[in-house]
Scaffold this motif. Structure first.
Motif, short mmCIF file in Angstrom:
data_model
loop_
_atom_site.label_atom_id
_atom_site.label_comp_id
_atom_site.label_asym_id
_atom_site.label_seq_id
_atom_site.Cartn_x
_atom_site.Cartn_y
_atom_site.Cartn_z
N VAL A 1 49.91 54.19 -17.24
CA VAL A 1 50.66 52.97 -17.50
C VAL A 1 49.83 51.80 -16.99
CG1 VAL A 1 52.75 51.66 -16.97
CG2 VAL A 1 52.88 54.13 -17.33
N PHE A 2 49.69 50.77 -17.81
CA PHE A 2 48.96 49.57 -17.40
C PHE A 2 49.97 48.44 -17.27
CE2 PHE A 2 46.44 45.74 -18.12
CZ PHE A 2 45.44 45.93 -17.17
N ASP A 3 50.16 47.99 -16.04
CA ASP A 3 51.07 46.88 -15.78
C ASP A 3 50.53 46.05 -14.62
OD1 ASP A 3 51.66 48.32 -13.48
OD2 ASP A 3 53.66 48.93 -14.15
N LYS A 4 51.38 45.15 -14.09
CA LYS A 4 50.92 44.27 -13.02
C LYS A 4 50.54 45.02 -11.75
CE LYS A 4 55.51 43.17 -11.30
NZ LYS A 4 56.46 42.10 -11.05
N ASN A 5 50.94 46.26 -11.61
CA ASN A 5 50.59 47.06 -10.44
C ASN A 5 49.32 47.88 -10.64
OD1 ASN A 5 52.94 46.25 -8.98
ND2 ASN A 5 54.12 47.63 -10.28
N SER A 6 48.72 47.79 -11.81
CA SER A 6 47.52 48.56 -12.11
C SER A 6 46.33 48.01 -11.34
CB SER A 6 47.21 48.54 -13.60
OG SER A 6 48.27 49.11 -14.33
N ASP A 7 45.45 48.90 -10.93
CA ASP A 7 44.21 48.48 -10.29
C ASP A 7 43.23 48.04 -11.37
OD1 ASP A 7 45.03 49.10 -7.71
OD2 ASP A 7 44.37 51.18 -7.88
N PHE A 8 42.39 47.09 -11.01
CA PHE A 8 41.35 46.67 -11.93
C PHE A 8 40.30 47.78 -12.01
CE2 PHE A 8 42.85 42.37 -10.68
CZ PHE A 8 43.20 41.94 -11.94
N ASN A 9 39.73 47.95 -13.19
CA ASN A 9 38.68 48.94 -13.36
C ASN A 9 37.31 48.28 -13.23
OD1 ASN A 9 37.94 47.85 -15.93
ND2 ASN A 9 39.57 49.03 -16.91
N PHE A 10 36.27 49.09 -13.32
CA PHE A 10 34.91 48.61 -13.13
C PHE A 10 34.57 47.44 -14.05
CE2 PHE A 10 30.43 48.74 -14.40
CZ PHE A 10 29.83 48.46 -13.17
N GLY A 11 34.94 47.54 -15.32
CA GLY A 11 34.63 46.48 -16.28
C GLY A 11 35.30 45.17 -15.92
N LEU B 1 34.13 46.69 -21.91
CA LEU B 1 34.22 47.94 -21.18
C LEU B 1 35.56 48.07 -20.47
CD1 LEU B 1 33.03 50.56 -19.93
CD2 LEU B 1 32.08 49.10 -18.12
N GLY B 2 35.97 47.01 -19.79
CA GLY B 2 37.23 47.03 -19.04
C GLY B 2 38.43 47.33 -19.93
N TRP B 3 38.50 46.66 -21.07
CA TRP B 3 39.65 46.89 -21.93
C TRP B 3 39.58 48.23 -22.66
CZ3 TRP B 3 44.04 45.21 -20.96
CH2 TRP B 3 44.17 44.01 -20.26
N PHE B 4 38.41 48.71 -22.99
CA PHE B 4 38.33 50.05 -23.58
C PHE B 4 38.70 51.11 -22.55
CE2 PHE B 4 35.82 48.09 -27.05
CZ PHE B 4 36.57 48.60 -28.11
N MET B 5 38.38 50.85 -21.29
CA MET B 5 38.80 51.78 -20.23
C MET B 5 40.32 51.79 -20.10
SD MET B 5 35.87 51.09 -17.34
CE MET B 5 36.38 52.36 -16.18
N VAL B 6 40.95 50.62 -20.19
CA VAL B 6 42.41 50.53 -20.15
C VAL B 6 43.02 51.30 -21.32
CG1 VAL B 6 44.38 48.97 -20.43
CG2 VAL B 6 42.53 48.37 -18.85
N LEU B 7 42.48 51.07 -22.51
CA LEU B 7 43.02 51.75 -23.70
C LEU B 7 42.87 53.27 -23.59
CD1 LEU B 7 41.74 49.32 -26.47
CD2 LEU B 7 44.08 49.56 -25.60
N LYS B 8 41.75 53.72 -23.07
CA LYS B 8 41.54 55.16 -22.87
C LYS B 8 42.55 55.71 -21.88
CE LYS B 8 38.07 58.54 -21.35
NZ LYS B 8 38.84 59.12 -20.26
N ASP B 9 42.74 55.01 -20.77
CA ASP B 9 43.71 55.46 -19.76
C ASP B 9 45.13 55.50 -20.32
OD1 ASP B 9 41.63 55.67 -17.96
OD2 ASP B 9 42.11 53.80 -16.90
#
Length: 149
Positions: free
Chosen positions: A39-49, A25-33
């Protein structure tokens, strides 16, 4: 105690299933975003998954494994302590592989493989507990008292 052992072992197995679902779920949420322009980088917040994966993996499953190991000494299940110790070892290895995977991503593959081993062993321990015969309880008073005359 046998039923407590069984429930704890099966909760660990269920926890591994929740782990697999939450990391997906977490990685599919990242891919969707990212598809939507984020942008997904070291400053990104963690998502629910990702948060769920971390909480269950770093807190819930290790706590269950410790409690299972303690309960195993009282459950009177043949091989119960051995299987609880193996589960505890696999959980410790899982945490080490998780941290190692951040430095060497190939270790992440071993993290996934170890999760499958943990799922299998916890499921087997739960099943063995369900199939275990009750231990014979010895009446110590009858054994230590001489027969009445």
């Amino acid at each position: 105690m046998r039923s407590t052992y069984r429930v704890l072992a099966l909760l660990i197995a269920l926890g591994v299933v929740v782990q697999a679902m939450s990391v997906a779920l977490g990685w599919f949420m990242v891919l969707k975003d990212v598809d939507e322009g984020a942008v997904f980088d070291k400053n990104s917040d963690f998502n629910f998954g990702q948060v769920t994966h971390g909480m269950v993996g770093m807190m819930v499953i290790p706590l269950l494994a410790i409690v299972l190991l303690i309960v195993s000494f009282f459950a009177r299940i043949a091989g119960g302590v051995k299987w609880a110790a193996i589960i505890f070892g696999l959980v410790a290895l899982q945490i080490a592989l998780a941290f190692g995977g951040f430095g060497v991503p190939a270790i992440g593959a071993l993290h996934g493989l170890n999760a499958l081993a943990l799922l299998a062993v916890a499921g087997m321990a739960g099943r063995r507990a369900a199939e275990a015969q009750p231990s014979a309880v010895v009446d110590t008073e009858a054994v230590t008292q001489p027969p009445a005359v």
